[in-house]
Motif scaffolding. Structure first.
Motif, PDB file in Angstrom:
ATOM      1  N   VAL A  42      11.361  -9.598 -10.503  1.00  0.00           N
ATOM      2  CA  VAL A  42      10.473  -8.930  -9.572  1.00  0.00           C
ATOM      3  C   VAL A  42       9.799  -9.994  -8.721  1.00  0.00           C
ATOM      4  N   GLU A  43       9.886  -9.822  -7.431  1.00  0.00           N
ATOM      5  CA  GLU A  43       9.255 -10.790  -6.548  1.00  0.00           C
ATOM      6  C   GLU A  43       8.109 -10.113  -5.801  1.00  0.00           C
ATOM      7  N   PRO A  44       6.936 -10.748  -5.744  1.00  0.00           N
ATOM      8  CA  PRO A  44       5.815 -10.144  -5.019  1.00  0.00           C
ATOM      9  C   PRO A  44       6.062 -10.183  -3.515  1.00  0.00           C
ATOM     10  N   VAL A  45       5.686  -9.086  -2.854  1.00  0.00           N
ATOM     11  CA  VAL A  45       5.867  -8.980  -1.418  1.00  0.00           C
ATOM     12  C   VAL A  45       4.491  -8.827  -0.778  1.00  0.00           C
ATOM     13  N   ASP A  46       4.197  -9.606   0.236  1.00  0.00           N
ATOM     14  CA  ASP A  46       2.923  -9.529   0.931  1.00  0.00           C
ATOM     15  C   ASP A  46       3.029  -8.464   2.019  1.00  0.00           C
ATOM     16  N   VAL A  47       2.362  -7.312   1.769  1.00  0.00           N
ATOM     17  CA  VAL A  47       2.441  -6.183   2.681  1.00  0.00           C
ATOM     18  C   VAL A  47       1.026  -5.822   3.138  1.00  0.00           C
TER      19      VAL A  47
END
Length: 168
Positions: A42-47
């Motif tokens: 799981v990779e964090p996404v900056d949204v």
């Protein structure tokens, strides 16, 4: 192997048992989930969620802005420290004065809720005001545990006006 055995049992079964066996065929047996190591990382996404957050309902009712007058006639609670009682506003900043209609509309009761402080003093002053305004005796009841005062009759607007005059 399982499917052929079940189909054979379904064909040879009596009519009363066929429905039950057919239901068992509808349930598919799933494989167990793969181990955690086999799942992708799981990779964090900056949204930017600001567009979504503005559509969500607020958790609390915002405090009203101060104005000289409001179009609806609503007035904020000013408070009056000289009085030994107060009436706490509802969550939506409205006066907690309600009309309770009972017995198929025959019996009408005006209820003032959320009374803090000397509830008997509020009761006496409000009852005196209503009796003078309507020129008749008004039956009433005080509930100290539930913090409300009840008047027999429909006096919601008169009570609200009286509370606003006092700054409650």
């Amino acid at each position: 192997m399982f499917l052929t055995h079940t189909v054979r049992r379904l064909v040879n079964a009596p009519a009363s048992h066929r429905l039950c066996l057919a239901r068992r065929l509808l349930h598919v047996r799933h494989e167990p989930p793969p181990p955690a190591e086999a799942l992708p990382a799981v990779e964090p996404v900056d949204v930017d969620w600001s567009h979504v957050e503005r559509l969500l309902p607020r958790r609390t009712v915002p405090t009203p802005t101060d104005k000289a007058a409001y179009p609806s006639g609503w007035t904020p609670q000013r408070g009056n420290p000289s009085l030994p009682y107060s009436v706490r506003r509802s969550v939506n900043h409205m006066l907690p004065v309600y009309l309770r209609i009972m017995e198929d509309g025959v019996k009408r009761l005006t209820v003032v809720r959320n009374v803090r402080g000397d509830i008997w003093k509020l009761h006496d002053e409000l009852k005196r005001h209503l009796e003078e305004a309507n020129s008749r005796y008004i039956a009433s009841r005080v509930n100290e545990v539930s913090l409300y005062v009840q008047f027999k009759g429909e006096y919601v607007q008169q009570v609200k006006d009286w509370l606003r005059e006092r700054g409650l």
